[in-house]
Scaffold this motif. Structure first.
Motif, PDB file in Angstrom:
ATOM      1  N   ASP A 266       0.821  -1.211   0.000  1.00 30.95           N
ATOM      2  CA  ASP A 266       0.000   0.000   0.000  1.00 30.95           C
ATOM      3  C   ASP A 266       0.859   1.268   0.000  1.00 30.95           C
ATOM      4  OD1 ASP A 266       0.969  -0.204   2.576  1.00 30.95           O
ATOM      5  OD2 ASP A 266      -0.938   0.248   3.555  1.00 30.95           O
ATOM      6  N   ASP A 267       2.172   1.096   0.221  1.00 26.81           N
ATOM      7  CA  ASP A 267       3.101   2.218   0.178  1.00 26.81           C
ATOM      8  C   ASP A 267       4.184   1.919  -0.869  1.00 26.81           C
ATOM      9  OD1 ASP A 267       4.243   4.650   0.868  1.00 26.81           O
ATOM     10  OD2 ASP A 267       5.391   3.829   2.539  1.00 26.81           O
ATOM     11  N   ASP A 268       3.715   1.457  -2.013  1.00 24.52           N
ATOM     12  CA  ASP A 268       4.596   0.974  -3.074  1.00 24.52           C
ATOM     13  C   ASP A 268       4.954   2.103  -4.036  1.00 24.52           C
ATOM     14  OD1 ASP A 268       5.853  -0.381  -5.150  1.00 24.52           O
ATOM     15  OD2 ASP A 268       4.463  -2.068  -5.077  1.00 24.52           O
ATOM     16  N   MET A 269       6.250   2.392  -4.183  1.00 21.50           N
ATOM     17  CA  MET A 269       6.682   3.460  -5.074  1.00 21.50           C
ATOM     18  C   MET A 269       6.536   3.068  -6.538  1.00 21.50           C
ATOM     19  SD  MET A 269      10.399   5.355  -5.215  1.00 21.50           S
ATOM     20  CE  MET A 269      11.156   4.150  -6.294  1.00 21.50           C
ATOM     21  N   ILE A 270       6.489   1.762  -6.823  1.00 18.62           N
ATOM     22  CA  ILE A 270       6.496   1.259  -8.199  1.00 18.62           C
ATOM     23  C   ILE A 270       5.091   1.026  -8.736  1.00 18.62           C
ATOM     24  CG2 ILE A 270       7.356  -0.586  -9.693  1.00 18.62           C
ATOM     25  CD1 ILE A 270       9.549   1.152  -8.518  1.00 18.62           C
ATOM     26  N   ASN A 271       4.168   0.652  -7.873  1.00 15.21           N
ATOM     27  CA  ASN A 271       2.809   0.303  -8.288  1.00 15.21           C
ATOM     28  C   ASN A 271       1.767   1.051  -7.467  1.00 15.21           C
ATOM     29  OD1 ASN A 271       3.026  -2.121 -10.305  1.00 15.21           O
ATOM     30  ND2 ASN A 271       4.490  -2.607  -8.682  1.00 15.21           N
TER      31      ASN A 271
END
Length: 322
Positions: A266-271
């Motif tokens: 939920d804290d994904d820089m990529i997705n």
């Protein structure tokens, strides 16, 4: 009764045959036994990380058209095969929080990507991402894996899809853990901007800040693994195919005929949420889910939850065949 005995005997012969075949891959090549100074420190760090796997393993070295492939194998001899493709600079040791759970019942094959730091060794230049797919299929063929699950993390997710698009035969299911550049472009964000700024900092500062943007809990990453990862990053493995990692088209994704399970943090820089929607809406047999309190390194940030969900998915697929 006689039929069952025959089947059992055939299966026993198959597994004994596989073990015999694998024995020829156990000899360590010269670049491992007598490494140059540049590689020695990294190989030592790699071996220290393997020691924290907390599960028995063996290392294989397979000669391929492009060089030597290094594979770490764990799990019962009769377990159904699972192939692991690691993320950028991470090597197969990145699976240290997941291996014990996977290897409890599956036969796990973690392959070091030949173009990145690891124990694979390239001797012939690759011309395109087609060659990368051919290399993976050559390794899998020499491992005699007629049918298998495949799990890819980050860039390994992109590589898993690339491999499947060239030849889906044998792939029973696919798990993609925060796949990079697979469904969507990496979008501008505060964390991405931070990484650009940090590129002008010292190596130590770059590493520290990059981990903070990639992981929700960077201080929980095992120090032994982190020491190895730092050496890998310093080796700078941004290869010429990185710019070829573009999101796949809807038609390409629709052509994947195996069940695919996509997990992101939920804290994904990529997705982001769009990745999950695309997995559900475009893939013929796709599903997607977001893991709470996890960044891009979700298999480390929330290892227990990821292990549980991945195993539940694999078991469900296996039960459909029984």
């Amino acid at each position: 009764m006689i039929k069952n005995c025959i089947i059992g005997a055939l299966l026993m012969l198959f597994f004994v045959s596989c073990q015999t075949e694998y024995s020829k891959f156990k000899k360590k090549p010269k670049y491992i036994t007598k490494p140059n100074i540049e590689h020695q420190a990294y190989f030592e760090a790699y071996d220290k990380t393997l020691a924290i796997w907390d599960v028995p393993f063996e290392e294989l070295y397979i000669t391929t058209s492009f060089g030597t492939a290094h594979i770490v194998v764990s799990g019962p001899d009769d377990g159904f095969p699972v192939v692991l493709l690691h993320g950028m600079n991470a090597s197969s040791t990145m699976w240290y929080p997941n291996m014990k759970a996977l290897a409890d019942s599956y036969r796990v094959f973690a392959i070091d990507f030949i173009l990145e730091p690891g124990k694979s060794f390239i001797t012939k230049e690759m011309e395109s991402t087609d060659d990368i797919a051919l290399w993976y299929h050559e390794v899998i063929s020499k491992l005699q894996l007629e049918k298998y699950h495949i799990i890819g993390a980050s860039r390994g997710g992109w590589l898993a899809v690339n491999t499947a698009l060239h030849n889906q035969e044998g792939i029973k299911s696919m798990v993609l853990l925060s796949p990079a550049q697979t469904f969507i472009w990496v979008r501008p964000s505060t964390n991405l901007l931070k990484n650009i700024v940090y590129a002008f900092s010292s190596k130590e500062k770059q590493m520290e800040e990059t981990l903070e943007t990639m992981s929700r809990y960077p201080h929980n990453i095992n120090k032994t693994y982190l020491d190895q990862y730092k050496i890998a990053v310093e080796k700078d493995s941004i290869n010429k195919f990185t710019i070829d990692m573009m999101p796949y088209t809807a038609n390409e994704l629709k052509s994947l005929k195996m069940p695919v399970y996509v997990l992101i943090g939920d804290d994904d820089m990529i997705n982001n949420d769009k990745t999950v929607r695309m997995a559900k809406d475009i893939l013929p047999y796709g599903r997607g889910e977001t893991i709470s309190n996890a960044g891009h390194f979700l298999s480390v940030d929330q290892a227990n939850i990821v292990n549980e969900k991945v195993l539940q998915f694999l078991n469900e697929i296996d039960e459909l065949d029984n």
